[in-house]
Design a protein around this motif. Structure first.
Motif, PDB file in Angstrom:
ATOM      1  N   MET A 107      17.741 -16.897  27.224  1.00 34.36           N
ATOM      2  CA  MET A 107      16.301 -17.036  27.404  1.00 34.36           C
ATOM      3  C   MET A 107      15.584 -15.725  27.081  1.00 34.36           C
ATOM      4  O   MET A 107      14.521 -15.724  26.455  1.00 34.36           O
ATOM      5  CB  MET A 107      15.988 -17.486  28.836  1.00 34.36           C
ATOM      6  CG  MET A 107      16.397 -18.908  29.136  1.00 34.36           C
ATOM      7  SD  MET A 107      16.220 -19.324  30.891  1.00 34.36           S
ATOM      8  CE  MET A 107      14.426 -19.311  31.048  1.00 34.36           C
ATOM      9  N   TRP A 108      16.183 -14.621  27.497  1.00 40.01           N
ATOM     10  CA  TRP A 108      15.583 -13.327  27.172  1.00 40.01           C
ATOM     11  C   TRP A 108      15.684 -13.035  25.679  1.00 40.01           C
ATOM     12  O   TRP A 108      14.773 -12.439  25.092  1.00 40.01           O
ATOM     13  CB  TRP A 108      16.236 -12.205  27.992  1.00 40.01           C
ATOM     14  CG  TRP A 108      15.568 -12.031  29.323  1.00 40.01           C
ATOM     15  CD1 TRP A 108      15.956 -12.555  30.517  1.00 40.01           C
ATOM     16  CD2 TRP A 108      14.371 -11.298  29.576  1.00 40.01           C
ATOM     17  NE1 TRP A 108      15.077 -12.200  31.503  1.00 40.01           N
ATOM     18  CE2 TRP A 108      14.092 -11.418  30.955  1.00 40.01           C
ATOM     19  CE3 TRP A 108      13.508 -10.550  28.790  1.00 40.01           C
ATOM     20  CZ2 TRP A 108      12.994 -10.822  31.551  1.00 40.01           C
ATOM     21  CZ3 TRP A 108      12.402  -9.940  29.375  1.00 40.01           C
ATOM     22  CH2 TRP A 108      12.149 -10.082  30.744  1.00 40.01           C
ATOM     23  N   ARG A 109      16.769 -13.461  25.045  1.00 37.80           N
ATOM     24  CA  ARG A 109      16.883 -13.279  23.594  1.00 37.80           C
ATOM     25  C   ARG A 109      15.725 -14.000  22.879  1.00 37.80           C
ATOM     26  O   ARG A 109      15.102 -13.458  21.975  1.00 37.80           O
ATOM     27  CB  ARG A 109      18.230 -13.810  23.101  1.00 37.80           C
ATOM     28  CG  ARG A 109      18.563 -13.404  21.651  1.00 37.80           C
ATOM     29  CD  ARG A 109      19.814 -14.124  21.160  1.00 37.80           C
ATOM     30  NE  ARG A 109      20.937 -14.014  22.059  1.00 37.80           N
ATOM     31  CZ  ARG A 109      21.796 -12.992  22.067  1.00 37.80           C
ATOM     32  NH1 ARG A 109      21.631 -11.993  21.215  1.00 37.80           N
ATOM     33  NH2 ARG A 109      22.814 -12.974  22.926  1.00 37.80           N
ATOM     34  N   LYS A 110      15.453 -15.221  23.320  1.00 32.56           N
ATOM     35  CA  LYS A 110      14.335 -15.968  22.740  1.00 32.56           C
ATOM     36  C   LYS A 110      13.007 -15.277  23.053  1.00 32.56           C
ATOM     37  O   LYS A 110      12.090 -15.249  22.208  1.00 32.56           O
ATOM     38  CB  LYS A 110      14.333 -17.395  23.303  1.00 32.56           C
ATOM     39  CG  LYS A 110      13.099 -18.254  22.938  1.00 32.56           C
ATOM     40  CD  LYS A 110      13.067 -18.628  21.474  1.00 32.56           C
ATOM     41  CE  LYS A 110      11.805 -19.404  21.085  1.00 32.56           C
ATOM     42  NZ  LYS A 110      11.649 -20.691  21.784  1.00 32.56           N
ATOM     43  N   MET A 114      10.513  -4.871  23.856  1.00 30.09           N
ATOM     44  CA  MET A 114      10.979  -6.019  24.634  1.00 30.09           C
ATOM     45  C   MET A 114      12.404  -5.806  25.131  1.00 30.09           C
ATOM     46  O   MET A 114      12.759  -6.207  26.249  1.00 30.09           O
ATOM     47  CB  MET A 114      10.905  -7.296  23.797  1.00 30.09           C
ATOM     48  CG  MET A 114       9.495  -7.837  23.594  1.00 30.09           C
ATOM     49  SD  MET A 114       8.672  -8.269  25.154  1.00 30.09           S
ATOM     50  CE  MET A 114       9.780  -9.532  25.803  1.00 30.09           C
ATOM     51  N   ASN A 115      13.230  -5.175  24.320  1.00 30.45           N
ATOM     52  CA  ASN A 115      14.604  -4.879  24.721  1.00 30.45           C
ATOM     53  C   ASN A 115      14.627  -3.938  25.919  1.00 30.45           C
ATOM     54  O   ASN A 115      15.455  -4.082  26.823  1.00 30.45           O
ATOM     55  CB  ASN A 115      15.365  -4.266  23.541  1.00 30.45           C
ATOM     56  CG  ASN A 115      16.851  -4.135  23.826  1.00 30.45           C
ATOM     57  OD1 ASN A 115      17.456  -4.981  24.472  1.00 30.45           O
ATOM     58  ND2 ASN A 115      17.444  -3.053  23.352  1.00 30.45           N
ATOM     59  N   LEU A 116      13.709  -2.974  25.943  1.00 34.98           N
ATOM     60  CA  LEU A 116      13.599  -2.058  27.079  1.00 34.98           C
ATOM     61  C   LEU A 116      13.245  -2.820  28.354  1.00 34.98           C
ATOM     62  O   LEU A 116      13.816  -2.576  29.423  1.00 34.98           O
ATOM     63  CB  LEU A 116      12.540  -0.998  26.779  1.00 34.98           C
ATOM     64  CG  LEU A 116      12.180  -0.033  27.913  1.00 34.98           C
ATOM     65  CD1 LEU A 116      13.396   0.785  28.330  1.00 34.98           C
ATOM     66  CD2 LEU A 116      11.036   0.892  27.479  1.00 34.98           C
ATOM     67  N   ILE A 117      12.315  -3.770  28.248  1.00 30.04           N
ATOM     68  CA  ILE A 117      11.928  -4.573  29.410  1.00 30.04           C
ATOM     69  C   ILE A 117      13.101  -5.420  29.894  1.00 30.04           C
ATOM     70  O   ILE A 117      13.367  -5.505  31.101  1.00 30.04           O
ATOM     71  CB  ILE A 117      10.730  -5.473  29.054  1.00 30.04           C
ATOM     72  CG1 ILE A 117       9.486  -4.624  28.792  1.00 30.04           C
ATOM     73  CG2 ILE A 117      10.456  -6.486  30.169  1.00 30.04           C
ATOM     74  CD1 ILE A 117       8.330  -5.408  28.206  1.00 30.04           C
ATOM     75  N   ALA A 118      13.802  -6.049  28.957  1.00 33.27           N
ATOM     76  CA  ALA A 118      14.961  -6.863  29.331  1.00 33.27           C
ATOM     77  C   ALA A 118      15.995  -6.030  30.080  1.00 33.27           C
ATOM     78  O   ALA A 118      16.564  -6.466  31.092  1.00 33.27           O
ATOM     79  CB  ALA A 118      15.587  -7.487  28.081  1.00 33.27           C
ATOM     80  N   GLU A 119      16.224  -4.825  29.594  1.00 31.85           N
ATOM     81  CA  GLU A 119      17.193  -3.929  30.250  1.00 31.85           C
ATOM     82  C   GLU A 119      16.761  -3.617  31.678  1.00 31.85           C
ATOM     83  O   GLU A 119      17.585  -3.619  32.598  1.00 31.85           O
ATOM     84  CB  GLU A 119      17.322  -2.642  29.441  1.00 31.85           C
ATOM     85  CG  GLU A 119      18.361  -1.667  29.996  1.00 31.85           C
ATOM     86  CD  GLU A 119      18.496  -0.419  29.135  1.00 31.85           C
ATOM     87  OE1 GLU A 119      18.949   0.617  29.673  1.00 31.85           O
ATOM     88  OE2 GLU A 119      18.138  -0.474  27.935  1.00 31.85           O
TER      89      GLU A 119
END
Length: 308
Positions: free
Chosen positions: A184-187, A225-230
Protein backbone atom coordinates in the motif's frame (compact mmCIF):
# COMPACT_ATOMS: atom_id res chain seq x y z
CA UNK A 1 -19.34 -14.95 -1.35
CA UNK A 2 -21.67 -11.95 -1.65
CA UNK A 3 -19.82 -8.77 -2.63
CA UNK A 4 -21.14 -5.22 -2.35
CA UNK A 5 -19.27 -2.63 -4.40
CA UNK A 6 -19.67 0.69 -2.61
CA UNK A 7 -19.37 3.29 -5.36
CA UNK A 8 -19.61 2.73 -9.11
CA UNK A 9 -17.15 5.20 -10.52
CA UNK A 10 -14.48 3.93 -12.91
CA UNK A 11 -12.77 1.74 -10.29
CA UNK A 12 -15.85 0.25 -8.63
CA UNK A 13 -17.72 -0.28 -11.88
CA UNK A 14 -14.73 -1.93 -13.53
CA UNK A 15 -13.89 -4.47 -10.85
CA UNK A 16 -17.51 -5.07 -9.92
CA UNK A 17 -18.26 -5.57 -13.61
CA UNK A 18 -15.47 -8.10 -13.98
CA UNK A 19 -16.83 -10.08 -11.04
CA UNK A 20 -20.36 -9.94 -12.49
CA UNK A 21 -19.01 -11.12 -15.83
CA UNK A 22 -17.67 -14.22 -14.05
CA UNK A 23 -21.13 -14.85 -12.51
CA UNK A 24 -20.18 -13.91 -8.96
CA UNK A 25 -22.75 -12.45 -6.59
CA UNK A 26 -22.20 -8.69 -6.83
CA UNK A 27 -24.37 -5.70 -6.01
CA UNK A 28 -23.67 -1.97 -6.04
CA UNK A 29 -24.33 0.79 -3.52
CA UNK A 30 -24.64 4.05 -5.46
CA UNK A 31 -26.17 7.51 -5.37
CA UNK A 32 -29.58 8.07 -6.99
CA UNK A 33 -28.12 9.87 -10.01
CA UNK A 34 -25.66 7.06 -10.75
CA UNK A 35 -28.35 4.41 -10.21
CA UNK A 36 -30.56 6.13 -12.80
CA UNK A 37 -27.69 6.24 -15.28
CA UNK A 38 -26.80 2.57 -14.77
CA UNK A 39 -30.43 1.54 -15.24
CA UNK A 40 -30.66 3.50 -18.50
CA UNK A 41 -27.21 2.85 -19.97
CA UNK A 42 -26.23 -0.40 -18.28
CA UNK A 43 -22.81 -1.17 -16.89
CA UNK A 44 -20.33 -1.24 -19.78
CA UNK A 45 -16.59 -1.88 -19.75
CA UNK A 46 -14.50 -0.86 -22.76
CA UNK A 47 -11.17 -2.53 -22.14
CA UNK A 48 -8.16 -4.31 -23.65
CA UNK A 49 -8.97 -7.08 -21.18
CA UNK A 50 -12.28 -7.57 -22.99
CA UNK A 51 -15.46 -5.52 -23.34
CA UNK A 52 -18.46 -6.33 -21.19
CA UNK A 53 -21.97 -4.92 -20.90
CA UNK A 54 -24.97 -5.81 -18.73
CA UNK A 55 -28.20 -4.26 -17.50
CA UNK A 56 -28.79 -7.09 -15.07
CA UNK A 57 -27.69 -5.16 -12.00
CA UNK A 58 -28.62 -5.15 -8.33
CA UNK A 59 -28.45 -1.53 -7.20
CA UNK A 60 -28.92 -0.11 -3.70
CA UNK A 61 -29.35 3.58 -2.93
CA UNK A 62 -30.26 3.21 0.76
CA UNK A 63 -28.05 1.49 3.30
CA UNK A 64 -31.16 -0.08 4.89
CA UNK A 65 -31.72 -2.10 1.67
CA UNK A 66 -28.42 -3.99 2.01
CA UNK A 67 -28.77 -7.37 3.72
CA UNK A 68 -26.70 -10.37 2.65
CA UNK A 69 -23.15 -9.13 2.16
CA UNK A 70 -19.84 -10.73 3.13
CA UNK A 71 -17.40 -8.22 1.67
CA UNK A 72 -17.75 -4.52 0.88
CA UNK A 73 -15.34 -3.18 -1.74
CA UNK A 74 -15.09 0.52 -0.90
CA UNK A 75 -14.35 2.30 -4.19
CA UNK A 76 -14.96 5.99 -3.50
CA UNK A 77 -12.73 9.03 -3.83
CA UNK A 78 -10.83 10.15 -0.74
CA UNK A 79 -12.83 13.36 -0.46
CA UNK A 80 -16.06 11.32 -0.11
CA UNK A 81 -14.80 9.18 2.78
CA UNK A 82 -16.13 11.26 5.68
CA UNK A 83 -19.57 11.39 4.07
CA UNK A 84 -19.85 7.64 3.42
CA UNK A 85 -18.49 6.33 6.74
CA UNK A 86 -21.89 6.63 8.52
CA UNK A 87 -23.55 4.66 5.69
CA UNK A 88 -20.76 2.11 5.71
CA UNK A 89 -21.12 1.60 9.47
CA UNK A 90 -24.84 0.88 9.14
CA UNK A 91 -24.28 -1.66 6.36
CA UNK A 92 -21.53 -3.40 8.33
CA UNK A 93 -23.66 -3.50 11.48
CA UNK A 94 -26.53 -5.04 9.49
CA UNK A 95 -24.44 -7.61 7.66
CA UNK A 96 -21.26 -8.27 9.66
CA UNK A 97 -19.32 -7.75 6.42
CA UNK A 98 -15.64 -6.95 6.08
CA UNK A 99 -14.51 -3.91 4.09
CA UNK A 100 -11.77 -3.75 1.47
CA UNK A 101 -10.95 -0.08 0.82
CA UNK A 102 -9.44 0.73 -2.59
CA UNK A 103 -8.65 4.35 -1.76
CA UNK A 104 -5.20 5.75 -2.45
CA UNK A 105 -2.96 6.95 0.34
CA UNK A 106 -2.98 5.64 3.89
CA UNK A 107 -4.78 8.06 6.22
CA UNK A 108 -8.13 6.46 5.38
CA UNK A 109 -7.05 3.23 7.09
CA UNK A 110 -6.83 4.93 10.49
CA UNK A 111 -10.21 6.60 9.94
CA UNK A 112 -11.87 3.30 8.99
CA UNK A 113 -10.22 1.46 11.89
CA UNK A 114 -11.67 4.02 14.29
CA UNK A 115 -15.10 3.87 12.67
CA UNK A 116 -15.66 0.11 12.29
CA UNK A 117 -12.75 -1.61 14.04
CA UNK A 118 -9.38 -2.78 12.73
CA UNK A 119 -10.51 -6.40 12.67
CA UNK A 120 -13.00 -5.50 9.92
CA UNK A 121 -10.72 -3.45 7.64
CA UNK A 122 -8.61 -5.31 5.08
CA UNK A 123 -5.59 -3.78 3.42
CA UNK A 124 -5.76 -3.18 -0.30
CA UNK A 125 -5.65 -0.95 -3.34
CA UNK A 126 -6.28 -1.00 -7.09
CA UNK A 127 -4.02 -0.58 -10.10
CA UNK A 128 -5.94 0.66 -13.12
CA UNK A 129 -5.97 3.56 -15.58
CA UNK A 130 -9.64 4.17 -16.24
CA UNK A 131 -12.27 6.87 -16.47
CA UNK A 132 -16.01 7.22 -17.11
CA UNK A 133 -17.23 8.63 -20.42
CA UNK A 134 -20.35 10.79 -20.78
CA UNK A 135 -22.60 7.71 -20.80
CA UNK A 136 -21.06 6.49 -17.53
CA UNK A 137 -19.25 3.63 -19.28
CA UNK A 138 -15.82 2.61 -18.05
CA UNK A 139 -13.01 3.32 -20.50
CA UNK A 140 -9.97 1.30 -19.44
CA UNK A 141 -6.82 2.94 -20.75
CA UNK A 142 -4.20 0.37 -19.79
CA UNK A 143 -3.33 -3.17 -20.75
CA UNK A 144 -3.96 -4.68 -17.32
CA UNK A 145 -5.68 -4.10 -14.00
CA UNK A 146 -5.47 -5.53 -10.52
CA UNK A 147 -6.63 -5.39 -6.94
CA UNK A 148 -4.04 -6.26 -4.33
CA UNK A 149 -5.37 -7.16 -0.90
CA UNK A 150 -4.35 -8.84 2.31
CA UNK A 151 -5.35 -9.44 5.91
CA UNK A 152 -4.48 -7.05 8.74
CA UNK A 153 -6.12 -9.25 11.39
CA UNK A 154 -6.42 -13.00 11.77
CA UNK A 155 -10.23 -12.77 11.51
CA UNK A 156 -9.79 -11.63 7.88
CA UNK A 157 -7.87 -14.65 6.60
CA UNK A 158 -10.92 -16.61 5.46
CA UNK A 159 -12.53 -13.76 3.50
CA UNK A 160 -9.16 -13.03 1.87
CA UNK A 161 -8.87 -16.67 0.83
CA UNK A 162 -12.37 -16.56 -0.66
CA UNK A 163 -11.56 -13.45 -2.66
CA UNK A 164 -8.29 -15.01 -3.80
CA UNK A 165 -10.17 -18.07 -5.07
CA UNK A 166 -12.14 -15.80 -7.44
CA UNK A 167 -8.97 -14.73 -9.25
CA UNK A 168 -8.83 -17.58 -11.75
CA UNK A 169 -12.34 -16.81 -13.04
CA UNK A 170 -12.19 -13.04 -13.63
CA UNK A 171 -10.67 -11.00 -16.46
CA UNK A 172 -8.58 -8.96 -14.06
CA UNK A 173 -6.15 -9.78 -11.25
CA UNK A 174 -7.26 -10.29 -7.65
CA UNK A 175 -3.93 -10.75 -5.89
CA UNK A 176 -3.49 -11.80 -2.28
CA UNK A 177 -0.37 -10.22 -0.76
CA UNK A 178 1.08 -11.22 2.60
CA UNK A 179 2.89 -7.90 2.96
CA UNK A 180 -0.04 -5.68 2.06
CA UNK A 181 0.97 -2.70 4.24
CA UNK A 182 4.27 -2.27 2.40
CA UNK A 183 2.50 -2.70 -0.94
CA UNK A 184 0.00 0.00 0.00
CA UNK A 185 2.85 2.37 0.77
CA UNK A 186 4.54 1.43 -2.51
CA UNK A 187 1.37 2.48 -4.32
CA UNK A 188 1.21 5.65 -2.20
CA UNK A 189 4.73 6.60 -3.32
CA UNK A 190 3.87 5.96 -6.95
CA UNK A 191 0.48 7.65 -7.09
CA UNK A 192 1.55 10.75 -5.15
CA UNK A 193 4.40 11.32 -7.58
CA UNK A 194 2.48 10.49 -10.75
CA UNK A 195 -0.72 12.34 -9.88
CA UNK A 196 1.28 15.32 -8.66
CA UNK A 197 3.47 15.75 -11.72
CA UNK A 198 0.78 15.10 -14.35
CA UNK A 199 -1.68 17.42 -12.60
CA UNK A 200 0.81 20.21 -11.86
CA UNK A 201 2.06 20.22 -15.48
CA UNK A 202 -1.43 19.36 -16.81
CA UNK A 203 0.30 17.01 -19.25
CA UNK A 204 0.45 13.23 -19.71
CA UNK A 205 3.49 11.16 -18.77
CA UNK A 206 5.37 11.47 -22.07
CA UNK A 207 6.20 15.11 -21.37
CA UNK A 208 7.49 14.19 -17.91
CA UNK A 209 9.68 11.37 -19.16
CA UNK A 210 11.16 13.40 -22.01
CA UNK A 211 12.04 16.44 -19.90
CA UNK A 212 15.02 15.84 -17.61
CA UNK A 213 14.12 18.74 -15.33
CA UNK A 214 10.51 17.61 -14.95
CA UNK A 215 11.52 14.00 -14.44
CA UNK A 216 13.84 15.13 -11.64
CA UNK A 217 10.84 16.67 -9.89
CA UNK A 218 9.06 13.32 -10.13
CA UNK A 219 12.07 11.51 -8.65
CA UNK A 220 12.34 14.02 -5.82
CA UNK A 221 8.69 13.46 -4.91
CA UNK A 222 9.40 9.74 -4.67
CA UNK A 223 12.44 10.32 -2.47
CA UNK A 224 10.42 12.54 -0.13
CA UNK A 225 7.63 9.96 0.01
CA UNK A 226 10.22 7.27 0.76
CA UNK A 227 11.43 9.34 3.72
CA UNK A 228 7.87 9.53 5.07
CA UNK A 229 7.36 5.79 4.62
CA UNK A 230 10.57 5.13 6.54
CA UNK A 231 9.36 7.32 9.42
CA UNK A 232 6.15 5.25 9.42
CA UNK A 233 8.21 2.06 9.73
CA UNK A 234 8.01 0.94 6.10
CA UNK A 235 11.45 0.54 4.54
CA UNK A 236 12.18 0.60 0.81
CA UNK A 237 15.68 -0.05 -0.42
CA UNK A 238 17.00 2.46 -2.96
CA UNK A 239 16.77 -0.28 -5.60
CA UNK A 240 13.03 -0.55 -4.89
CA UNK A 241 12.59 3.19 -5.35
CA UNK A 242 14.61 3.03 -8.57
CA UNK A 243 12.30 0.28 -9.79
CA UNK A 244 9.29 2.53 -9.22
CA UNK A 245 11.05 5.28 -11.17
CA UNK A 246 11.69 2.86 -14.03
CA UNK A 247 7.96 2.03 -14.17
CA UNK A 248 7.17 5.57 -15.28
CA UNK A 249 9.45 5.14 -18.29
CA UNK A 250 7.40 2.13 -19.37
CA UNK A 251 4.10 4.02 -19.54
CA UNK A 252 2.81 4.99 -22.99
CA UNK A 253 3.35 8.71 -23.63
CA UNK A 254 -0.37 9.50 -23.37
CA UNK A 255 -0.80 7.83 -19.96
CA UNK A 256 -2.04 10.14 -17.25
CA UNK A 257 -3.41 10.02 -13.72
CA UNK A 258 -7.03 10.00 -12.61
CA UNK A 259 -6.29 13.25 -10.75
CA UNK A 260 -5.20 14.90 -13.99
CA UNK A 261 -8.30 13.54 -15.74
CA UNK A 262 -10.52 14.98 -13.01
CA UNK A 263 -8.65 18.29 -13.17
CA UNK A 264 -9.23 18.53 -16.92
CA UNK A 265 -12.94 17.87 -16.39
CA UNK A 266 -13.17 20.56 -13.72
CA UNK A 267 -14.04 17.96 -11.06
CA UNK A 268 -12.82 17.79 -7.44
CA UNK A 269 -9.38 16.21 -7.04
CA UNK A 270 -7.77 14.09 -4.30
CA UNK A 271 -4.97 16.54 -3.54
CA UNK A 272 -5.88 16.67 0.17
CA UNK A 273 -6.01 12.89 0.41
CA UNK A 274 -2.67 12.30 -1.36
CA UNK A 275 -0.28 15.26 -1.26
CA UNK A 276 -2.04 16.78 1.75
CA UNK A 277 -1.75 13.49 3.59
CA UNK A 278 1.98 13.42 2.85
CA UNK A 279 2.34 16.93 4.26
CA UNK A 280 0.58 15.86 7.47
CA UNK A 281 2.80 12.79 7.83
CA UNK A 282 5.85 15.03 7.36
CA UNK A 283 4.61 17.41 10.04
CA UNK A 284 3.97 14.47 12.35
CA UNK A 285 7.59 13.35 12.02
CA UNK A 286 9.09 16.85 11.77
CA UNK A 287 10.67 16.28 8.36
CA UNK A 288 10.78 18.62 5.38
CA UNK A 289 9.31 17.73 1.98
CA UNK A 290 9.64 20.93 -0.08
CA UNK A 291 8.81 19.42 -3.47
CA UNK A 292 5.57 17.78 -2.30
CA UNK A 293 4.63 20.93 -0.40
CA UNK A 294 5.09 22.92 -3.61
CA UNK A 295 2.96 20.49 -5.66
CA UNK A 296 0.35 20.56 -2.88
CA UNK A 297 0.26 24.36 -2.95
CA UNK A 298 -0.08 24.46 -6.74
CA UNK A 299 -2.98 21.98 -6.79
CA UNK A 300 -4.84 23.02 -3.63
CA UNK A 301 -6.97 25.71 -5.37
CA UNK A 302 -8.44 22.96 -7.59
CA UNK A 303 -9.45 20.73 -4.66
CA UNK A 304 -13.18 21.33 -5.12
CA UNK A 305 -13.10 21.58 -8.89
CA UNK A 306 -12.24 24.38 -11.29
CA UNK A 307 -11.99 27.64 -9.32
CA UNK A 308 -14.64 30.21 -10.21
Amino acid sequence: MNVLVFGAGAVGAYFGGRMLEANHSVSFFVREKRAKQLKEEGLKLISPEGDFVTKNLTLHTSEKEVKNTDLIILAVKGYHLEHVIPQLKIIMEQTGAFVLPLLNGFEHIDKLDQAVGKEKVLGGFAYIFATLNQQGHVVHGGNSSSIKFGSRHESQIEVCNQLNSMNQHVKTNLLLDENIIKEMWRKYLLITAFSGITSATQLPSGFTINSESTFNVLKNILLEMNLIAEKEGVIFAREEVDKIISLFKQYPNDTTSSMHQDLRKGLPIEVEHLQGGAVRYAQKHNVTIPVIETIYGILKPYENGKPN
